[in-house]
Design a protein around this motif. Sequence first.
Motif, PDB file in Angstrom:
ATOM      1  N   GLU A 263       0.965  -1.289   0.064  1.00  0.00           N
ATOM      2  CA  GLU A 263      -0.127   0.206  -0.085  1.00  0.00           C
ATOM      3  C   GLU A 263       0.715   1.229   0.111  1.00  0.00           C
ATOM      4  O   GLU A 263       0.447   2.071  -0.839  1.00  0.00           O
ATOM      5  N   THR A 264       2.014   1.260   0.672  1.00  0.00           N
ATOM      6  CA  THR A 264       2.823   2.296   0.847  1.00  0.00           C
ATOM      7  C   THR A 264       3.475   2.671  -0.678  1.00  0.00           C
ATOM      8  O   THR A 264       3.804   3.719  -0.901  1.00  0.00           O
ATOM      9  N   ASN A 265       3.891   1.420  -1.153  1.00  0.00           N
ATOM     10  CA  ASN A 265       4.452   1.641  -2.350  1.00  0.00           C
ATOM     11  C   ASN A 265       3.736   2.298  -3.514  1.00  0.00           C
ATOM     12  O   ASN A 265       4.065   3.136  -4.160  1.00  0.00           O
ATOM     13  N   ILE A 266       2.496   1.915  -3.332  1.00  0.00           N
ATOM     14  CA  ILE A 266       1.380   2.393  -4.186  1.00  0.00           C
ATOM     15  C   ILE A 266       1.334   4.148  -4.058  1.00  0.00           C
ATOM     16  O   ILE A 266       1.120   4.833  -4.768  1.00  0.00           O
ATOM     17  N   GLU A 267       1.023   4.400  -2.716  1.00  0.00           N
ATOM     18  CA  GLU A 267       0.908   5.731  -2.286  1.00  0.00           C
ATOM     19  C   GLU A 267       2.007   6.579  -2.789  1.00  0.00           C
ATOM     20  O   GLU A 267       1.749   7.832  -3.282  1.00  0.00           O
ATOM     21  N   TYR A 268       3.406   6.113  -2.439  1.00  0.00           N
ATOM     22  CA  TYR A 268       4.340   6.968  -2.831  1.00  0.00           C
ATOM     23  C   TYR A 268       4.553   6.956  -4.113  1.00  0.00           C
ATOM     24  O   TYR A 268       5.235   7.780  -4.807  1.00  0.00           O
ATOM     25  N   GLY A 269       4.258   5.749  -4.797  1.00  0.00           N
ATOM     26  CA  GLY A 269       4.542   5.771  -6.312  1.00  0.00           C
ATOM     27  C   GLY A 269       3.611   6.676  -7.065  1.00  0.00           C
ATOM     28  O   GLY A 269       4.095   7.434  -8.189  1.00  0.00           O
ATOM     29  N   LEU A 270       2.580   6.931  -6.505  1.00  0.00           N
ATOM     30  CA  LEU A 270       1.627   7.907  -7.208  1.00  0.00           C
ATOM     31  C   LEU A 270       2.186   9.274  -6.913  1.00  0.00           C
ATOM     32  O   LEU A 270       1.325  10.198  -7.546  1.00  0.00           O
ATOM     33  N   LYS A 271       3.349   9.694  -6.181  1.00  0.00           N
ATOM     34  CA  LYS A 271       3.678  10.748  -5.967  1.00  0.00           C
ATOM     35  C   LYS A 271       5.171  11.137  -6.638  1.00  0.00           C
ATOM     36  O   LYS A 271       5.782  12.086  -6.834  1.00  0.00           O
ATOM     37  N   HIS A 272       5.697   9.833  -7.115  1.00  0.00           N
ATOM     38  CA  HIS A 272       6.921   9.755  -7.695  1.00  0.00           C
ATOM     39  C   HIS A 272       7.252  10.330  -9.029  1.00  0.00           C
ATOM     40  O   HIS A 272       6.170   9.794  -9.848  1.00  0.00           O
ATOM     41  N   PRO A 273       7.965  11.392  -9.278  1.00  0.00           N
ATOM     42  CA  PRO A 273       7.961  12.114 -10.839  1.00  0.00           C
ATOM     43  C   PRO A 273       8.163  11.074 -11.576  1.00  0.00           C
ATOM     44  O   PRO A 273       7.816  11.235 -12.895  1.00  0.00           O
ATOM     45  N   GLN A 274       8.875   9.987 -11.521  1.00  0.00           N
ATOM     46  CA  GLN A 274       9.242   9.151 -12.639  1.00  0.00           C
ATOM     47  C   GLN A 274       8.358   7.881 -13.005  1.00  0.00           C
ATOM     48  O   GLN A 274       8.341   7.626 -14.077  1.00  0.00           O
ATOM     49  N   VAL A 275       7.366   7.782 -11.965  1.00  0.00           N
ATOM     50  CA  VAL A 275       6.345   6.622 -12.285  1.00  0.00           C
ATOM     51  C   VAL A 275       5.003   6.901 -11.872  1.00  0.00           C
ATOM     52  O   VAL A 275       4.205   6.333 -12.319  1.00  0.00           O
ATOM     53  N   LYS A 276       4.715   8.280 -11.482  1.00  0.00           N
ATOM     54  CA  LYS A 276       3.390   8.663 -11.311  1.00  0.00           C
ATOM     55  C   LYS A 276       2.317   8.275 -12.419  1.00  0.00           C
ATOM     56  O   LYS A 276       1.379   7.932 -11.956  1.00  0.00           O
ATOM     57  N   ASP A 277       2.650   8.958 -13.524  1.00  0.00           N
ATOM     58  CA  ASP A 277       1.740   8.783 -14.592  1.00  0.00           C
ATOM     59  C   ASP A 277       1.596   7.682 -14.900  1.00  0.00           C
ATOM     60  O   ASP A 277       0.189   7.063 -15.132  1.00  0.00           O
ATOM     61  N   GLU A 278       2.466   6.828 -15.158  1.00  0.00           N
ATOM     62  CA  GLU A 278       2.440   5.395 -15.543  1.00  0.00           C
ATOM     63  C   GLU A 278       1.600   4.519 -14.698  1.00  0.00           C
ATOM     64  O   GLU A 278       0.869   3.674 -14.895  1.00  0.00           O
ATOM     65  N   LEU A 279       1.794   4.788 -13.111  1.00  0.00           N
ATOM     66  CA  LEU A 279       1.252   3.962 -12.288  1.00  0.00           C
ATOM     67  C   LEU A 279      -0.246   4.449 -12.281  1.00  0.00           C
ATOM     68  O   LEU A 279      -1.180   3.425 -11.928  1.00  0.00           O
ATOM     69  N   ARG A 280      -0.788   5.722 -12.189  1.00  0.00           N
ATOM     70  CA  ARG A 280      -2.016   6.000 -12.077  1.00  0.00           C
ATOM     71  C   ARG A 280      -2.837   5.367 -13.607  1.00  0.00           C
ATOM     72  O   ARG A 280      -3.890   4.886 -13.099  1.00  0.00           O
ATOM     73  N   ALA A 281      -2.156   5.288 -14.554  1.00  0.00           N
ATOM     74  CA  ALA A 281      -2.769   4.994 -15.851  1.00  0.00           C
ATOM     75  C   ALA A 281      -2.842   3.261 -15.592  1.00  0.00           C
ATOM     76  O   ALA A 281      -4.088   2.667 -15.963  1.00  0.00           O
ATOM     77  N   TYR A 282      -1.876   2.653 -15.031  1.00  0.00           N
ATOM     78  CA  TYR A 282      -2.167   1.141 -14.825  1.00  0.00           C
ATOM     79  C   TYR A 282      -3.255   0.836 -13.765  1.00  0.00           C
ATOM     80  O   TYR A 282      -4.035  -0.119 -13.849  1.00  0.00           O
ATOM     81  N   ILE A 283      -3.289   1.681 -12.633  1.00  0.00           N
ATOM     82  CA  ILE A 283      -4.187   1.463 -11.555  1.00  0.00           C
ATOM     83  C   ILE A 283      -5.575   1.624 -12.306  1.00  0.00           C
ATOM     84  O   ILE A 283      -6.582   0.908 -12.026  1.00  0.00           O
ATOM     85  N   LYS A 284      -5.889   2.565 -13.275  1.00  0.00           N
ATOM     86  CA  LYS A 284      -7.124   2.793 -13.781  1.00  0.00           C
ATOM     87  C   LYS A 284      -7.603   1.519 -14.578  1.00  0.00           C
ATOM     88  O   LYS A 284      -8.558   1.105 -14.645  1.00  0.00           O
ATOM     89  N   THR A 285      -6.727   1.059 -15.430  1.00  0.00           N
ATOM     90  CA  THR A 285      -6.841  -0.109 -16.252  1.00  0.00           C
ATOM     91  C   THR A 285      -7.151  -1.324 -15.491  1.00  0.00           C
ATOM     92  O   THR A 285      -8.022  -2.242 -15.768  1.00  0.00           O
ATOM     93  N   LEU A 286      -6.379  -1.637 -14.385  1.00  0.00           N
ATOM     94  CA  LEU A 286      -6.534  -2.692 -13.485  1.00  0.00           C
ATOM     95  C   LEU A 286      -7.915  -2.656 -12.884  1.00  0.00           C
ATOM     96  O   LEU A 286      -8.574  -3.616 -12.790  1.00  0.00           O
TER      97      LEU A 286
END
Length: 299
Positions: A263-286
């Motif tokens: 959960e923490t990795n997801i929360e921090y990933g959504l703020k991380h400049p290098q991965v936040k956009d891809e992670l957000r798109a992946y979460i929506k797809t998932l």
Amino acid sequence: MKKVRKAIIPAAGLGTRFLPATKALAKEMLPIVDKPTIQFIVEEARKSGIEDIVVVDGKSKRSIEDHFDSNPELENNLAEKNKQEMLKMVQETTDINLYFIRQSHPRGLGDAVLTAKAFIGDEPFVVMLGDDLMEDKVPLTRQLMESYKETGASTLAVMKVPHEETEKYGVINPIEQVKPGLYNVSNFVEKPDPDEAPSDLAIIGRYLLTPEIFDVLERTPMGKGGELQLTDAIDELNKTQRVFAHEFKGQRFDVGNKFGWIETNIEYGLKHPQVKDELRAYIKTLGAKLTAEDEKASK
């Protein structure tokens, strides 16, 4: 009143909840996106004004020492390739007054703190547990230090938890609020049954303690789990000098269990400049995929 300059980070636990990953890797080195959990704790200490940090470690924890040591080969490679941002990131992990003490046997949090007695001496100090990452405008450790300036007394961080989860924590029995968010405490109970928990205010992973705690720890018997419980010693200390509880209002991330770490990795990933956009798109797809699967399963 002496200034709070030193911190203890206990890191000698076996990390059994993360086996098999922690068989040879220190639990504190598990990353949150791209940064080891223990580095977040060290950064909080530095932002709070802590000058010297001692890590109480154990066997199979060498990776922690290596992480905060210099790596000339890596640094030279990054310099030659003009990767200045990465070089700065690596060098920042060594710009710390960091010391290491070995806890020979895992006898509990109280024993880990007692192991650092010679390092602390007769000064007030903070204990920072690596299982809890805290976010607030003012670092939680700094909040405790500011409270100490006013009271001159030991102060623990507490936070409201669901009542059924009190058995996972040390819990306070509050008497009154001496000011908003600061409690006078009658006693402290280690991992009470929910039916016997005196409140929903649980001790979370930050403590500011006066040096008198060491004398108390030395005469405290082993408690729950056959370990020296810091909560038991704090409860005894409270009988001779005040111990306050400071309620934390920020956000706490529990990285001490598998789901909390994910959960923490997801929360921090959504703020991380290098991965936040891809992670957000992946979460929506998932999310869309899981919704479709649930609808299909319900037919």
